[in-house]
Write an enzyme that holds these catalytic residues in place. Structure first.
Site, PDB file in Angstrom:
ATOM      1  N   LYS A 246      61.532 -42.385 -88.089  1.00 30.64           N
ATOM      2  CA  LYS A 246      62.937 -42.674 -87.795  1.00 30.64           C
ATOM      3  C   LYS A 246      63.351 -43.836 -88.686  1.00 30.64           C
ATOM      4  O   LYS A 246      62.676 -44.871 -88.711  1.00 30.64           O
ATOM      5  CB  LYS A 246      63.090 -43.050 -86.321  1.00 30.64           C
ATOM      6  CG  LYS A 246      64.533 -43.297 -85.905  1.00 30.64           C
ATOM      7  CD  LYS A 246      64.659 -43.270 -84.395  1.00 30.64           C
ATOM      8  CE  LYS A 246      66.002 -43.800 -83.920  1.00 30.64           C
ATOM      9  NZ  LYS A 246      67.161 -43.192 -84.537  1.00 30.64           N
ATOM     10  N   ALA A 250      68.485 -41.842 -90.642  1.00 27.71           N
ATOM     11  CA  ALA A 250      68.032 -40.472 -90.433  1.00 27.71           C
ATOM     12  C   ALA A 250      66.715 -40.433 -89.663  1.00 27.71           C
ATOM     13  O   ALA A 250      66.038 -41.449 -89.521  1.00 27.71           O
ATOM     14  CB  ALA A 250      67.852 -39.793 -91.787  1.00 27.71           C
ATOM     15  N   GLU A 251      66.406 -39.232 -89.167  1.00 22.50           N
ATOM     16  CA  GLU A 251      65.121 -39.014 -88.499  1.00 22.50           C
ATOM     17  C   GLU A 251      64.320 -38.006 -89.314  1.00 22.50           C
ATOM     18  O   GLU A 251      64.903 -37.113 -89.936  1.00 22.50           O
ATOM     19  CB  GLU A 251      65.363 -38.462 -87.094  1.00 22.50           C
ATOM     20  CG  GLU A 251      65.995 -39.497 -86.181  1.00 22.50           C
ATOM     21  CD  GLU A 251      66.435 -38.908 -84.850  1.00 22.50           C
ATOM     22  OE1 GLU A 251      66.549 -37.660 -84.750  1.00 22.50           O
ATOM     23  OE2 GLU A 251      66.654 -39.691 -83.920  1.00 22.50           O
ATOM     24  N   ASP A 371      64.361 -51.054-101.379  1.00 19.77           N
ATOM     25  CA  ASP A 371      63.925 -51.202 -99.989  1.00 19.77           C
ATOM     26  C   ASP A 371      62.435 -50.864 -99.893  1.00 19.77           C
ATOM     27  O   ASP A 371      62.011 -50.142 -98.984  1.00 19.77           O
ATOM     28  CB  ASP A 371      64.759 -50.292 -99.071  1.00 19.77           C
ATOM     29  CG  ASP A 371      64.648 -50.717 -97.597  1.00 19.77           C
ATOM     30  OD1 ASP A 371      64.217 -51.865 -97.339  1.00 19.77           O
ATOM     31  OD2 ASP A 371      64.992 -49.906 -96.718  1.00 19.77           O
TER      32      ASP A 371
END
Ligand code: ADE
EC number: 2.7.11.30
Length: 562
Positions: A246, A250-251, A371
């Site tokens: 998760k 989004a998952e 990230d």
């Protein structure tokens, strides 16, 4: 007396026929056909002022038509250009004799075509012809008549333009060749689609090339963009299984991609974005769509879909059952060999992402992740890493302006943010700055990997970088206190330096999280260092810099911990 009257009659007939009758064909003969060779009728005004500009066709404006004195005389017109007034001279002339020091040429015409010639009175334009009053209409073909010197100028221009012409042809040809080459490569890749593979198959781990690439008219039409949106009206036959992750937008689910018509399937991962997160889905899809991104240490992308019924956007990728690196390190202790594999492959993935060329040397758009963290890195079955989650990725293409870069903002996860990102002081003039922020984050991940390696001595439970110093989801301000104010970095205990290989890794980590972005190593350099760490380093030893192997470009120094 009788003879006198006869000769008078002859002369009378001649005069009437030559002056009154139209001699240019009343009898149906060609005007140049002059079997009896009667003297020609020409305009004969000597020199008169004229406003003829020496282009196109000019009239002589001469009102006097003369019968030339001799039958072999022809009509001539001369146009002279001068500063205050132009003149036209019309006359009869014997071509066997020079006129102003030149011989008259090409006079067997019915038309008077001007040519530039050099006379003993300087340059002039002259025409000659042999038909009645043919020197009344003067024809200039080129401006100022066809000029041999002009011809030379044209020739010189043509010759000097030739290299440019050849170069243009070469550039166009190589462009077409390049496009054909890319298309061929794309086709080769497409033939590897799972649906096109032959032979029996069991459930597949989709970590190999198994791209499903279809037309995507919503993505950039650049040739480096794979056509990656599934445009089939039917969505792919995918059956969602467990949720395995998760993220912010989004998952992620493990899923089965059915291989119709058989019962076989491939295990894939499906990242599902709600409609509201379109921008994030689009950014990640566009980054993945660059076929030059394809690399063993970057998550393998299969396709993207808009699921209208469910109001969702999907990204379908390879599935890696070992999960993300953070989960893996939490559950597993690793060996020195694992550290080399995980660390080296991580650096290779980042180096490829940042690179401006493919391994074959073709130009590639550098991409920054922005990230990087252990939960955005997957562990493959062979214990190498692959980068995932490109939702914040940025393509550093030449079209990006400083404004575009400035507007891209302070992004990422505070815990992994480089000092210059925390204080929003990235040098936007240089795209390398963005890569340097990724290298800082990568150093923290390398530290996490090292912290779980049994070669460092006593290994503690997994902790994220700055784990005990900040809370679970630290904010930018608290990271600023640690990283900027206190210049803090995760601890590298002395015990880690006992293993020569680990010591070399720690030295590399130190150089990657330097406060000064420019002093940091590049990901490529880190990758090279890992590949140079051979099995000889797999022994416990007290570190000695004199025993170190010092590679030429990315030399290791083990004594510079800050
Ligand atoms: N978690 C996020 N993405 C994943 C993937 N592709 N495979 C396995 N676990 C994941």
């Amino acid at each position: 007396m009788e003879q006198y009257w006869l000769s008078l009659l002859c002369w009378g007939t001649f005069l009437i026929s030559s002056v009154v009758m139209d001699r240019s064909g009343v009898d149906g003969m060609h005007p140049l056909y002059n079997p009896i060779r009667l003297p020609q009728l020409c305009k004969f005004c000597d020199v008169e002022a004229s406003n003829c500009k020496g282009t196109g066709t000019c009239e002589s404006n001469c009102s006097i038509t003369s019968i030339c004195a001799d039958a072999d005389e022809i009509c001539v017109a001369i146009w002279r250009k001068s500063d205050n007034n132009n003149t036209i001279e019309t006359l009869c002339h014997k071509p066997s004799e020079p006129l102003y020091g030149i011989m008259v040429e090409n006079y067997n015409n019915t038309k008077c075509e001007m040519k530039k010639r050099m006379s003993n009175r300087g340059p002039f334009h002259i025409c000659s012809c042999n038909a009645e009053e043919c020197n009344d209409m003067l024809m200039f073909t080129l401006p100022f008549g066809p000029d041999p010197t002009n011809n030379q100028v044209v020739l010189v221009i043509l010759v000097s333009l030739l290299p440019l012409l050849v170069l243009t042809v070469l550039v166009i040809a190589s462009f077409y060749w390049y496009r054909m080459y890319r298309r061929r490569k794309l086709n080769e890749w497409e033939t590897k689609k799972p649906s096109k593979r032959k032979g029996p198959k069991g459930p597949l781990d989709c970590s190999d090339a198994c791209a499903i690439m279809m037309d995507d008219d919503r993505s950039d039409s650049s040739s480096t963009h794979a056509n990656n949106l599934n445009h089939n009206t039917e969505p792919l036959p995918i059956e969602l299984d467990l949720q395995v992750g998760k993220g912010r937008f989004a998952e992620v689910f493990k899923a089965k991609l059915r291989q119709s018509p058989s019962e076989q399937f491939e295990t894939v991962a499906v990242k599902i974005f709600p409609y509201e997160e379109y921008a994030s889905w689009k950014n990640e899809k566009d980054i993945f769509s660059d076929i030059d991104l394809k690399h063993e240490n970057i998550l393998h992308f299969l396709t993207a879909e808009e699921r209208k019924v469910e109001k969702q956007y999907w990204l379908i990728t390879a599935y890696h059952p070992r999960g993300n690196l953070q989960e893996y390190l939490t559950r597993h202790l690793i060996s020195w060999e694992d550290l080399r594999l995980l660390g080296g492959s991580l650096a290779q993935g980042v180096a490829h992402l940042h690179s401006d060329h493919t391994p074959c040397g073709r130009p590639k758009v550098p991409i920054v992740h922005r990230d990087l963290k252990s939960s955005n890195i997957l562990v493959k079955n062979d214990l190498t890493c692959c980068l995932c989650d490109f939702g914040l990725g940025l393509r550093l293409d030449n079209s990006l302006s400083v404004d575009d870069l400035a507007n891209s903002g302070q992004v990422g996860t505070a815990r992994y943010m480089a000092p210059e990102v925390l204080e929003s002081r990235i040098n936007l003039e240089n795209i390398e700055s963005f890569k340097q922020t990724d290298v800082y984050s990568m150093a923290l991940v390398l530290w996490e990997i090292t912290s779980r390696c049994n070669a460092i001595g006593e290994v503690k439970d997994y902790e994220p970088p700055f784990g005990s110093k900040v809370r679970e989801h630290p904010c930018v301000e608290s990271m600023k206190d640690n990283v900027l104010r206190d210049r803090g970095r995760p601890e590298i205990p002395n015990s880690w330096m006992k293993h020569q290989g680990v010591a070399a890794v720690c030295s590399t980590i130190n150089e990657c999280w330097d406060h000064d972005p420019e002093a940091r190593l590049t990901a490529q350099c880190v990758a090279e260092r890992f590949s140079e760490m051979d099995d000889d380093l797999d022994k416990l030893s007290t570190c000695s810099s004199s025993e170190e192997k010092i590679p030429e470009d990315c030399s290791v120094s083990v004594s510079d911990e800050k």
